[in-house]
Design a protein around this motif. Structure first.
Motif, PDB file in Angstrom:
ATOM      1  N   PHE A  74       0.741  -1.014   0.079  1.00 44.52           N
ATOM      2  CA  PHE A  74      -0.032   0.078  -0.111  1.00 44.52           C
ATOM      3  C   PHE A  74       0.961   1.073  -0.062  1.00 44.52           C
ATOM      4  O   PHE A  74       1.770   1.263   0.628  1.00 44.52           O
ATOM      5  CB  PHE A  74      -1.056   0.127   1.392  1.00 44.52           C
ATOM      6  CG  PHE A  74      -1.901  -1.197   1.255  1.00 44.52           C
ATOM      7  CD1 PHE A  74      -3.188  -0.792   0.402  1.00 44.52           C
ATOM      8  CD2 PHE A  74      -1.755  -2.308   1.915  1.00 44.52           C
ATOM      9  CE1 PHE A  74      -4.210  -1.858   0.532  1.00 44.52           C
ATOM     10  CE2 PHE A  74      -2.683  -3.483   1.802  1.00 44.52           C
ATOM     11  CZ  PHE A  74      -3.832  -3.273   1.220  1.00 44.52           C
ATOM     12  N   LYS A  91      -2.627   7.062  -1.671  1.00 45.41           N
ATOM     13  CA  LYS A  91      -3.378   6.388  -2.583  1.00 45.41           C
ATOM     14  C   LYS A  91      -4.775   5.712  -2.277  1.00 45.41           C
ATOM     15  O   LYS A  91      -4.826   5.477  -1.199  1.00 45.41           O
ATOM     16  CB  LYS A  91      -2.459   5.271  -3.258  1.00 45.41           C
ATOM     17  CG  LYS A  91      -2.899   4.636  -4.377  1.00 45.41           C
ATOM     18  CD  LYS A  91      -2.066   3.925  -5.231  1.00 45.41           C
ATOM     19  CE  LYS A  91      -2.332   3.325  -6.625  1.00 45.41           C
ATOM     20  NZ  LYS A  91      -1.389   3.019  -7.377  1.00 45.41           N
ATOM     21  N   THR A  92      -5.885   5.676  -2.967  1.00 45.56           N
ATOM     22  CA  THR A  92      -7.025   5.457  -2.963  1.00 45.56           C
ATOM     23  C   THR A  92      -7.188   4.036  -3.411  1.00 45.56           C
ATOM     24  O   THR A  92      -6.772   3.619  -4.495  1.00 45.56           O
ATOM     25  CB  THR A  92      -8.131   6.266  -3.465  1.00 45.56           C
ATOM     26  OG1 THR A  92      -7.878   7.714  -3.037  1.00 45.56           O
ATOM     27  CG2 THR A  92      -9.801   5.865  -3.172  1.00 45.56           C
ATOM     28  N   TYR A  93      -7.913   2.952  -2.671  1.00 46.98           N
ATOM     29  CA  TYR A  93      -8.122   1.710  -2.968  1.00 46.98           C
ATOM     30  C   TYR A  93      -9.592   1.262  -2.872  1.00 46.98           C
ATOM     31  O   TYR A  93     -10.466   2.053  -1.919  1.00 46.98           O
ATOM     32  CB  TYR A  93      -7.276   0.710  -2.196  1.00 46.98           C
ATOM     33  CG  TYR A  93      -5.804   0.845  -2.118  1.00 46.98           C
ATOM     34  CD1 TYR A  93      -4.933   0.257  -3.097  1.00 46.98           C
ATOM     35  CD2 TYR A  93      -5.129   1.937  -1.429  1.00 46.98           C
ATOM     36  CE1 TYR A  93      -3.553   0.449  -3.127  1.00 46.98           C
ATOM     37  CE2 TYR A  93      -3.899   1.990  -1.565  1.00 46.98           C
ATOM     38  CZ  TYR A  93      -3.096   1.254  -2.652  1.00 46.98           C
ATOM     39  OH  TYR A  93      -1.684   1.538  -2.505  1.00 46.98           O
ATOM     40  N   ARG A 126     -14.121   1.756   0.132  1.00 53.31           N
ATOM     41  CA  ARG A 126     -13.240   2.429  -0.622  1.00 53.31           C
ATOM     42  C   ARG A 126     -12.490   3.224   0.522  1.00 53.31           C
ATOM     43  O   ARG A 126     -12.905   3.639   1.503  1.00 53.31           O
ATOM     44  CB  ARG A 126     -13.850   3.619  -1.676  1.00 53.31           C
ATOM     45  CG  ARG A 126     -14.144   3.037  -2.844  1.00 53.31           C
ATOM     46  CD  ARG A 126     -14.976   4.145  -3.865  1.00 53.31           C
ATOM     47  NE  ARG A 126     -14.025   5.061  -3.733  1.00 53.31           N
ATOM     48  CZ  ARG A 126     -14.161   5.803  -5.211  1.00 53.31           C
ATOM     49  NH1 ARG A 126     -14.981   5.379  -5.948  1.00 53.31           N
ATOM     50  NH2 ARG A 126     -13.549   7.189  -4.971  1.00 53.31           N
ATOM     51  N   THR A 135      -8.576   5.705   1.446  1.00 49.81           N
ATOM     52  CA  THR A 135      -7.451   6.386   1.022  1.00 49.81           C
ATOM     53  C   THR A 135      -6.415   6.008   2.304  1.00 49.81           C
ATOM     54  O   THR A 135      -6.584   6.352   3.388  1.00 49.81           O
ATOM     55  CB  THR A 135      -7.596   7.877   0.942  1.00 49.81           C
ATOM     56  OG1 THR A 135      -8.472   8.128  -0.197  1.00 49.81           O
ATOM     57  CG2 THR A 135      -6.423   8.415   0.302  1.00 49.81           C
ATOM     58  N   SER A 181      -8.277  -3.546  -4.720  1.00 49.09           N
ATOM     59  CA  SER A 181      -8.131  -3.005  -6.148  1.00 49.09           C
ATOM     60  C   SER A 181      -7.530  -1.622  -6.144  1.00 49.09           C
ATOM     61  O   SER A 181      -8.198  -0.970  -5.455  1.00 49.09           O
ATOM     62  CB  SER A 181      -9.185  -3.288  -7.110  1.00 49.09           C
ATOM     63  OG  SER A 181      -9.171  -2.680  -8.353  1.00 49.09           O
ATOM     64  N   THR A 182      -6.491  -1.338  -6.963  1.00 43.74           N
ATOM     65  CA  THR A 182      -6.339  -0.068  -7.265  1.00 43.74           C
ATOM     66  C   THR A 182      -7.303   0.786  -8.190  1.00 43.74           C
ATOM     67  O   THR A 182      -7.153   2.142  -8.292  1.00 43.74           O
ATOM     68  CB  THR A 182      -4.881   0.424  -7.661  1.00 43.74           C
ATOM     69  OG1 THR A 182      -4.525  -0.191  -8.939  1.00 43.74           O
ATOM     70  CG2 THR A 182      -3.828  -0.258  -6.614  1.00 43.74           C
ATOM     71  N   GLU A 183      -8.103  -0.066  -8.986  1.00 47.23           N
ATOM     72  CA  GLU A 183      -9.086   0.483  -9.880  1.00 47.23           C
ATOM     73  C   GLU A 183     -10.146   0.961  -9.098  1.00 47.23           C
ATOM     74  O   GLU A 183     -10.922   0.147  -8.471  1.00 47.23           O
ATOM     75  CB  GLU A 183      -9.468  -0.487 -10.878  1.00 47.23           C
ATOM     76  CG  GLU A 183      -8.297  -0.733 -11.826  1.00 47.23           C
ATOM     77  CD  GLU A 183      -7.639   0.469 -12.414  1.00 47.23           C
ATOM     78  OE1 GLU A 183      -8.348   1.442 -12.857  1.00 47.23           O
ATOM     79  OE2 GLU A 183      -6.371   0.168 -12.614  1.00 47.23           O
TER      80      GLU A 183
END
Length: 92
Positions: free
Chosen positions: A3, A7-9, A20, A22, A57-59
């Motif tokens: 991680f 960044k948001t996951y 979701r 961050t 997921s990073t998407e």
């Protein structure tokens, strides 16, 4: 999964809820501090146990994640087909 702070996951928890978050502080790899975007609204400064996540997921959009995964599978199949093609030296 590694991680990164800022960044948001997107993930699914062990109880089946999709979340979701961050990352604010990476922590020790199992626990991280995050700003959570839950069904009940935003929850800042939450300690999250990443071992209780079924997938991450990073998407951020599922359609993008599915498309990306499909492209990766197709690429892998094409590479394996090329490696085993008649006349190639892959088997030697």
């Amino acid at each position: 999964m590694t991680f990164e702070a800022g960044k948001t996951y997107r993930a699914r928890t062990a109880d089946g809820e999709q979340i979701r978050f961050t990352v604010t502080v990476v922590g020790d790899g199992t626990w991280l501090n995050a700003d959570l975007d839950g069904a009940d609204g935003p929850e800042p400064n939450v300690w999250l146990n990443t071992r209780l996540l079924l997938w991450v997921s990073t998407e951020l959009e599922s359609a993008i994640a599915v498309t990306k995964a499909a492209e990766e599978v197709i690429d892998a199949l094409e590479r394996s087909a090329d490696d085993g093609a008649p006349g190639s030296s892959a088997g030697l």
